[in-house]
Design an enzyme around this catalytic site. Sequence first.
Site, PDB file in Angstrom:
ATOM      1  N   GLY A  15       0.841  -1.207   0.000  1.00  0.00           N
ATOM      2  CA  GLY A  15       0.000   0.000   0.000  1.00  0.00           C
ATOM      3  C   GLY A  15       0.872   1.251   0.000  1.00  0.00           C
ATOM      4  N   ARG A  76       0.785  -5.021  -5.101  1.00  0.00           N
ATOM      5  CA  ARG A  76       0.892  -6.184  -4.218  1.00  0.00           C
ATOM      6  C   ARG A  76       1.063  -7.356  -5.182  1.00  0.00           C
ATOM      7  NH1 ARG A  76      -0.674  -4.206   0.798  1.00  0.00           N
ATOM      8  NH2 ARG A  76      -2.328  -2.654   0.811  1.00  0.00           N
ATOM      9  N   ASP A 107       5.438  -5.089   5.824  1.00  0.00           N
ATOM     10  CA  ASP A 107       5.679  -6.469   6.175  1.00  0.00           C
ATOM     11  C   ASP A 107       5.816  -7.423   4.963  1.00  0.00           C
ATOM     12  OD1 ASP A 107       5.523  -8.443   8.241  1.00  0.00           O
ATOM     13  OD2 ASP A 107       3.550  -8.937   7.420  1.00  0.00           O
ATOM     14  N   THR A 130       4.558   2.406   5.387  1.00  0.00           N
ATOM     15  CA  THR A 130       3.175   1.932   5.496  1.00  0.00           C
ATOM     16  C   THR A 130       2.437   2.827   6.481  1.00  0.00           C
ATOM     17  OG1 THR A 130       1.735   0.195   6.392  1.00  0.00           O
ATOM     18  CG2 THR A 130       4.003   0.149   7.143  1.00  0.00           C
ATOM     19  N   ILE A 131       1.177   3.093   6.181  1.00  0.00           N
ATOM     20  CA  ILE A 131       0.421   3.935   7.122  1.00  0.00           C
ATOM     21  C   ILE A 131       0.090   3.178   8.400  1.00  0.00           C
ATOM     22  CG2 ILE A 131      -0.577   5.402   5.317  1.00  0.00           C
ATOM     23  CD1 ILE A 131      -3.270   3.855   5.827  1.00  0.00           C
ATOM     24  N   ASP A 132       0.243   1.849   8.384  1.00  0.00           N
ATOM     25  CA  ASP A 132      -0.228   1.035   9.514  1.00  0.00           C
ATOM     26  C   ASP A 132       0.634   1.100  10.772  1.00  0.00           C
ATOM     27  OD1 ASP A 132      -2.394   0.219   8.097  1.00  0.00           O
ATOM     28  OD2 ASP A 132      -1.607  -1.765   7.579  1.00  0.00           O
ATOM     29  N   ASP A 134       2.895  -0.842  11.788  1.00  0.00           N
ATOM     30  CA  ASP A 134       2.913  -2.145  12.469  1.00  0.00           C
ATOM     31  C   ASP A 134       4.233  -2.883  12.300  1.00  0.00           C
ATOM     32  OD1 ASP A 134       2.582  -2.464   9.771  1.00  0.00           O
ATOM     33  OD2 ASP A 134       1.057  -4.018   9.908  1.00  0.00           O
ATOM     34  N   ARG A 176      -6.001  -3.380   8.829  1.00  0.00           N
ATOM     35  CA  ARG A 176      -6.556  -4.735   8.778  1.00  0.00           C
ATOM     36  C   ARG A 176      -6.028  -5.577   9.921  1.00  0.00           C
ATOM     37  NH1 ARG A 176      -6.821  -5.797   2.700  1.00  0.00           N
ATOM     38  NH2 ARG A 176      -4.574  -5.644   2.812  1.00  0.00           N
ATOM     39  N   GLN A 259      -7.222   7.980   3.701  1.00  0.00           N
ATOM     40  CA  GLN A 259      -6.136   8.015   4.697  1.00  0.00           C
ATOM     41  C   GLN A 259      -4.769   7.716   4.102  1.00  0.00           C
ATOM     42  OE1 GLN A 259      -7.844   5.701   8.392  1.00  0.00           O
ATOM     43  NE2 GLN A 259      -9.025   5.292   6.557  1.00  0.00           N
TER      44      GLN A 259
HETATM   45  O1  F6P Z   1      -1.327  -0.200   3.357  1.00  0.00           O
HETATM   46  C1  F6P Z   1      -1.953  -0.592   4.495  1.00  0.00           C
HETATM   47  C2  F6P Z   1      -3.439  -0.610   4.269  1.00  0.00           C
HETATM   48  O2  F6P Z   1      -3.896   0.688   3.955  1.00  0.00           O
HETATM   49  C3  F6P Z   1      -4.213  -1.185   5.425  1.00  0.00           C
HETATM   50  O3  F6P Z   1      -4.434  -0.274   6.463  1.00  0.00           O
HETATM   51  C4  F6P Z   1      -5.466  -1.627   4.732  1.00  0.00           C
HETATM   52  O4  F6P Z   1      -6.103  -2.627   5.482  1.00  0.00           O
HETATM   53  C5  F6P Z   1      -4.961  -2.138   3.425  1.00  0.00           C
HETATM   54  O5  F6P Z   1      -3.752  -1.447   3.180  1.00  0.00           O
HETATM   55  C6  F6P Z   1      -5.871  -1.950   2.252  1.00  0.00           C
HETATM   56  O6  F6P Z   1      -5.243  -2.468   1.122  1.00  0.00           O
HETATM   57  P1  F6P Z   1      -5.750  -2.310  -0.365  1.00  0.00           P
HETATM   58  O7  F6P Z   1      -5.579  -0.865  -0.762  1.00  0.00           O
HETATM   59  O8  F6P Z   1      -4.885  -3.208  -1.157  1.00  0.00           O
HETATM   60  O9  F6P Z   1      -7.198  -2.687  -0.376  1.00  0.00           O
END
Ligand code: F6P
Length: 327
Positions: A15, A76, A107, A130-132, A134, A176, A259
Amino acid sequence: MNEKIKRIGIFTSGGDAPGMNAAIRAVTRAANFYDLHVYGIYGGYEGLIDGDIRRLETSDVANIIQRGGTILKTSRSERFLTVEGRRTAYENLLAQDIDAMVAIGGDGTFRGALQFYKETQFPVVGLPGTIDNDLYGTDFTIGFYTAVDTAVEAVDKIRDTADSHNRLFFIEVMGRHSGYIALYTAVASGASAVLIPEYDTSFDELVENINRSLKRKKLFGLVIVAEGNKLGSTVEIAEKLQEKIKDYDIRVSIFGHIQRGGSPCAYDRMLASRLGYATINALLEGKFNCMAGIINDVVVYTPFEQTVQLKKNPEQELIKMAEILGL
Ligand code: F6P
């Protein structure tokens, strides 16, 4: 100084996150300072497999420090999960005489880099993008604070309408598998409650919390819900709660990908610049197969094995604090 490294590939993966461009800029400029050539790999691991690789000059990274998204694009990649995909990627790197790579992502990105290293011994240094937030091995990841700023700004707006209508809002933020965005957004926006994947809140506890607010004659409320919380989908939780609580008119707002976009905040630009610069120093010192991060304001390098195996969780004290301050 590692004399063997002359050409560096750089890509963004997973992401996108605000500040990725600032990191690309820092890596490119620091590398050029040491007369290393930088090659942009477009579209993450997908671009690596397709050989979409082009030289990046200092001028190519001008005027991007303030831009959200990633000029290198991202993906991805399913194909990089296969041996064949990784083999093609390796052949493309050899064909372009690339000696090392900088991977900006989360990750999944580092899991891929670790597997790639095991099979090819190709040197990769990671940057946490990553915005997460984590990732084990850094206090904060590039993009996290911008995402929180975006969410807090939006919650402030919801607060106005919640207050005007005496409503209870369930607001879903991203994450997520991670509750960092939810937790920080909840504290910074003064929410009544927060639901995150790392902490079990039962439905009864939630009902109790909201009833307590009602007893205190709170006229409106805000509950921040992480996408991956354990109680279920935000809409379902809100509907179930509406059956139990009649005094509040409940509404749901899902913030989604907003976000992930926007201009990075100053903190993310600083973090990206420091880590981008640190990455080139690492490669020149012969450090790789690790992620650069900042812990207690000091740059540290954590082996990919640890970054992908160990999970960073929000501090218990912070969760308790959010609960107490939200009462
Ligand atoms: O990049 C992290 C994230 O934004 C998570 O917070 C979110 O659950 C996920 O990616 C969403 O991914 P996608 O844009 O592939 O649906």
